[in-house]
Motif scaffolding. Structure first.
Motif, PDB file in Angstrom:
ATOM      1  N   GLN A 167       0.820  -1.224   0.000  1.00  0.00           N
ATOM      2  CA  GLN A 167       0.000   0.000   0.000  1.00  0.00           C
ATOM      3  C   GLN A 167       0.851   1.272   0.000  1.00  0.00           C
ATOM      4  OE1 GLN A 167      -3.113  -0.054  -0.587  1.00  0.00           O
ATOM      5  NE2 GLN A 167      -3.588  -2.187  -0.169  1.00  0.00           N
ATOM      6  N   LEU A 168       2.057   1.183   0.573  1.00  0.00           N
ATOM      7  CA  LEU A 168       2.940   2.359   0.596  1.00  0.00           C
ATOM      8  C   LEU A 168       3.299   2.807  -0.813  1.00  0.00           C
ATOM      9  CD1 LEU A 168       5.528   1.719   3.472  1.00  0.00           C
ATOM     10  CD2 LEU A 168       4.072   3.729   3.210  1.00  0.00           C
ATOM     11  N   ILE A 169       3.342   1.851  -1.732  1.00  0.00           N
ATOM     12  CA  ILE A 169       3.670   2.166  -3.122  1.00  0.00           C
ATOM     13  C   ILE A 169       2.395   2.432  -3.927  1.00  0.00           C
ATOM     14  CG2 ILE A 169       4.720   1.198  -5.239  1.00  0.00           C
ATOM     15  CD1 ILE A 169       6.705   1.842  -2.975  1.00  0.00           C
ATOM     16  N   ARG A 170       1.327   1.723  -3.570  1.00  0.00           N
ATOM     17  CA  ARG A 170       0.075   1.827  -4.333  1.00  0.00           C
ATOM     18  C   ARG A 170      -0.665   3.129  -4.033  1.00  0.00           C
ATOM     19  NH1 ARG A 170      -5.115  -0.244  -2.991  1.00  0.00           N
ATOM     20  NH2 ARG A 170      -6.384  -0.502  -4.851  1.00  0.00           N
ATOM     21  N   ASN A 171      -0.738   3.458  -2.732  1.00  0.00           N
ATOM     22  CA  ASN A 171      -1.543   4.613  -2.339  1.00  0.00           C
ATOM     23  C   ASN A 171      -0.960   5.264  -1.073  1.00  0.00           C
ATOM     24  OD1 ASN A 171      -3.566   6.460  -1.977  1.00  0.00           O
ATOM     25  ND2 ASN A 171      -5.065   4.995  -1.173  1.00  0.00           N
ATOM     26  N   PRO A 172       0.235   5.845  -1.182  1.00  0.00           N
ATOM     27  CA  PRO A 172       0.924   6.335   0.023  1.00  0.00           C
ATOM     28  C   PRO A 172       0.185   7.466   0.727  1.00  0.00           C
ATOM     29  CG  PRO A 172       2.119   6.994  -1.967  1.00  0.00           C
ATOM     30  CD  PRO A 172       1.054   6.041  -2.398  1.00  0.00           C
ATOM     31  N   ARG A 173      -0.656   8.201  -0.010  1.00  0.00           N
ATOM     32  CA  ARG A 173      -1.350   9.343   0.617  1.00  0.00           C
ATOM     33  C   ARG A 173      -2.391   8.901   1.639  1.00  0.00           C
ATOM     34  NH1 ARG A 173      -0.884  12.019  -4.526  1.00  0.00           N
ATOM     35  NH2 ARG A 173      -2.766  10.959  -5.162  1.00  0.00           N
ATOM     36  N   ARG A 174      -2.737   7.609   1.646  1.00  0.00           N
ATOM     37  CA  ARG A 174      -3.730   7.135   2.621  1.00  0.00           C
ATOM     38  C   ARG A 174      -3.141   7.117   4.038  1.00  0.00           C
ATOM     39  NH1 ARG A 174      -3.741   3.034   5.416  1.00  0.00           N
ATOM     40  NH2 ARG A 174      -5.910   2.404   5.476  1.00  0.00           N
ATOM     41  N   PHE A 175      -1.797   7.203   4.141  1.00  0.00           N
ATOM     42  CA  PHE A 175      -1.154   7.084   5.452  1.00  0.00           C
ATOM     43  C   PHE A 175      -0.888   8.449   6.082  1.00  0.00           C
ATOM     44  CE2 PHE A 175       0.177   3.202   3.186  1.00  0.00           C
ATOM     45  CZ  PHE A 175      -0.221   2.237   4.101  1.00  0.00           C
ATOM     46  N   ASP A 176      -1.050   8.456   7.407  1.00  0.00           N
ATOM     47  CA  ASP A 176      -0.654   9.636   8.177  1.00  0.00           C
ATOM     48  C   ASP A 176       0.474   9.194   9.119  1.00  0.00           C
ATOM     49  OD1 ASP A 176      -0.471  11.984   9.552  1.00  0.00           O
ATOM     50  OD2 ASP A 176      -2.389  11.830  10.581  1.00  0.00           O
ATOM     51  N   VAL A 177       0.125   8.537  10.258  1.00  0.00           N
ATOM     52  CA  VAL A 177       1.160   7.977  11.132  1.00  0.00           C
ATOM     53  C   VAL A 177       1.121   6.456  11.000  1.00  0.00           C
ATOM     54  CG1 VAL A 177       1.978   7.722  13.512  1.00  0.00           C
ATOM     55  CG2 VAL A 177       1.007   9.901  12.750  1.00  0.00           C
ATOM     56  N   VAL A 178       2.277   5.852  10.765  1.00  0.00           N
ATOM     57  CA  VAL A 178       2.396   4.393  10.655  1.00  0.00           C
ATOM     58  C   VAL A 178       3.173   3.915  11.882  1.00  0.00           C
ATOM     59  CG1 VAL A 178       3.363   2.485   9.300  1.00  0.00           C
ATOM     60  CG2 VAL A 178       2.431   4.498   8.127  1.00  0.00           C
ATOM     61  N   LEU A 179       2.485   3.202  12.759  1.00  0.00           N
ATOM     62  CA  LEU A 179       3.095   2.746  14.019  1.00  0.00           C
ATOM     63  C   LEU A 179       3.497   1.289  13.869  1.00  0.00           C
ATOM     64  CD1 LEU A 179       3.533   2.822  17.169  1.00  0.00           C
ATOM     65  CD2 LEU A 179       1.116   2.181  17.356  1.00  0.00           C
ATOM     66  N   THR A 180       4.760   0.965  14.174  1.00  0.00           N
ATOM     67  CA  THR A 180       5.134  -0.423  13.970  1.00  0.00           C
ATOM     68  C   THR A 180       6.358  -0.879  14.765  1.00  0.00           C
ATOM     69  OG1 THR A 180       5.376  -2.115  12.238  1.00  0.00           O
ATOM     70  CG2 THR A 180       6.576  -0.062  11.898  1.00  0.00           C
ATOM     71  N   GLU A 181       6.559  -2.166  14.731  1.00  0.00           N
ATOM     72  CA  GLU A 181       7.653  -2.865  15.416  1.00  0.00           C
ATOM     73  C   GLU A 181       9.010  -2.438  14.832  1.00  0.00           C
ATOM     74  OE1 GLU A 181      10.535  -6.162  15.738  1.00  0.00           O
ATOM     75  OE2 GLU A 181       9.490  -5.711  13.891  1.00  0.00           O
ATOM     76  N   ASN A 182      10.057  -2.676  15.602  1.00  0.00           N
ATOM     77  CA  ASN A 182      11.418  -2.256  15.265  1.00  0.00           C
ATOM     78  C   ASN A 182      11.875  -2.661  13.849  1.00  0.00           C
ATOM     79  OD1 ASN A 182      14.061  -1.417  15.585  1.00  0.00           O
ATOM     80  ND2 ASN A 182      14.295  -2.292  17.622  1.00  0.00           N
TER      81      ASN A 182
END
Ligand code: NAD
Length: 360
Positions: free
Chosen positions: A229-244
């Motif tokens: 999705q980061l490549i397909r539609n990156p504008r959908r993201f605001d804050v991406v919270l994730t593991e190390n």
């Protein structure tokens, strides 16, 4: 007086940190912020000089400083060392011992760079997201870890452990919701809940923590889908919270949305002094050639002004100068394309930023 520990490290680290320090010195003088810079050795440079990637003097310097400006560590010279004695261990120990559990990696496309990315303009235009990577837990730190004899006696077995406690997830989730509250109020928590027990706890705790932040829209996404999705539609993201580890990998991928890995800064925050570094490594393939893009390091210096010194106008002045220099068409090789853009080296970019800040 504010003390900034400067740790250039290896490869392109010294070149880019020199430019970021130049910018900080200039901004400090301009805004009347008294700054002192104290340099320490870390990584491969420290292994060569004293046999350890984080010498006690460097640790004491960082511990006592108000903020840390870091370059990068590692390189082929030290690749044959075991993982617990490699240059990268110096950085991992520093983050862990200083309690810097929240790694903020903003991914913003500066409009003049819309054609620098191999991705289509209509996909990356106006991309503005932030990867919040948990930094002191997860797969990089879980125990047991190491290489030993295989239980069946045939060869060896290697073990890494992905472990999180409720408290570790809660504190990073809270930071995520707080950051989202100051942005577009959307938080995507990324995990691998269909396979990993650690992700099941992660998702449950993030969902529970969300009840404290009713204004924030929370969604969950599997890490493999997120990478797509980061490549397909990156504008959908605001804050991406994730593991190390997920955050490490996803942010390198997301760097291409901004045109180059040389454009992505980071801030590591938590209990101790904040640590500011570009997300890229020591880039040994271009080290010492005046080719490295110093803007990730310079934008990290802006984050230092914002988060450790709470000097928003100094941070904004650096970021505005980066915009102006890019708008004027200056490019290091990683973001240069044939056309009217002017190809410049690492040191010249630093000079141009200083000049632009001076002109306002
Ligand atoms: P890297 O990020 O150093 O380089 C990947 C690619 O991006 C290379 O082609 C490089 O030339 C390019 N690149 C990186 N920074 C750039 C910049 N500022 N301007 C222009 N181009 C840039 O990753 P790698 O090659 O996988 O790793 C090299 C070394 O760095 C390894 O020893 C690795 O362990 C270490 N590393 C350190 C850190 C850190 O210190 N935080 C992070 C990642 C990797």
């Amino acid at each position: 007086m504010t003390t900034i520990a400067v740790l250039p490290g290896d490869g392109v680290g010294p070149e880019i940190v020199l430019e970021a320090t130049k910018v900080l010195q200039h901004v400090g003088a301009l805004f009347g912020i008294p700054l002192t810079f104290e340099e320490g050795i870390v990584g491969g440079a420290a292994i060569d000089r004293c046999g350890t990637p984080l010498p006690p003097e460097t640790w004491s310097l960082c511990h006592a400083a108000d903020a840390i400006l870091f370059g990068a560590v590692g390189g082929p010279k030290w690749d044959s060392l075991p993982v617990d004695r490699r240059p990268e261990r110096g950085l991992l120990t520093l983050r862990k011992e200083l309690g810097l559990y929240a790694n903020l990696r903003p991914v913003r496309l500066f409009p003049p760079l819309v054609d620098a990315s191999p991705l289509k303009r209509e996909i990356i235009e106006e991309v503005d997201l932030l990867v919040l990577r948990e930094l002191t837990g997860g797969l990089y730190f879980g125990e047991p870890k190491g290489i030993g004899p295989a239980p069946d006696g045939k060869g060896e077995r290697a073990i890494d452990t992905l472990s999180y406690t409720t408290q570790e997830i809660e504190r990073i989730a809270r930071i995520g919701f707080q950051i989202a509250a100051q942005r577009r109020k959307r938080l995507t928590s990324v995990d691998k809940v269909n396979v990993l027990a650690s992700s099941q706890l992660w998702r449950r705790v993030v969902t529970e923590t969300a009840t404290e932040f009713p204004d924030i829209e929370l969604d969950h996404m599997l890490v493999d889908n997120c990478s797509m999705q980061l490549i397909r539609n990156p504008r959908r993201f605001d804050v991406v919270l994730t593991e190390n580890t997920f955050g490490d990998i996803l942010s390198d991928e997301a760097a291409m949305l901004a045109g180059s890995i040389g454009m992505l800064p980071s801030a590591s925050l938590g209990d101790g002094p904040g640590l500011y570094e570009p997300i890229h490594g020591s880039a040994p393939d271009i080290a010492g050639q005046d080719k490295a893009n110093p803007l990730a390091a310079i934008l990290s210096a802006a984050m230092l002004m914002r988060y450790s010194l709470h000097h928003e106008s100094a941070a904004a002045a650096i970021e505005a100068a980066v915009s102006r220099v890019l708008e004027a068409g200056y490019r290091t090789p990683d973001i240069w394309q044939p056309g009217p853009a002017v190809l410049v080296g690492t040191a010249q970019v630093g000079d141009l930023i200083v000049e632009s800040i001076a002109k306002g």
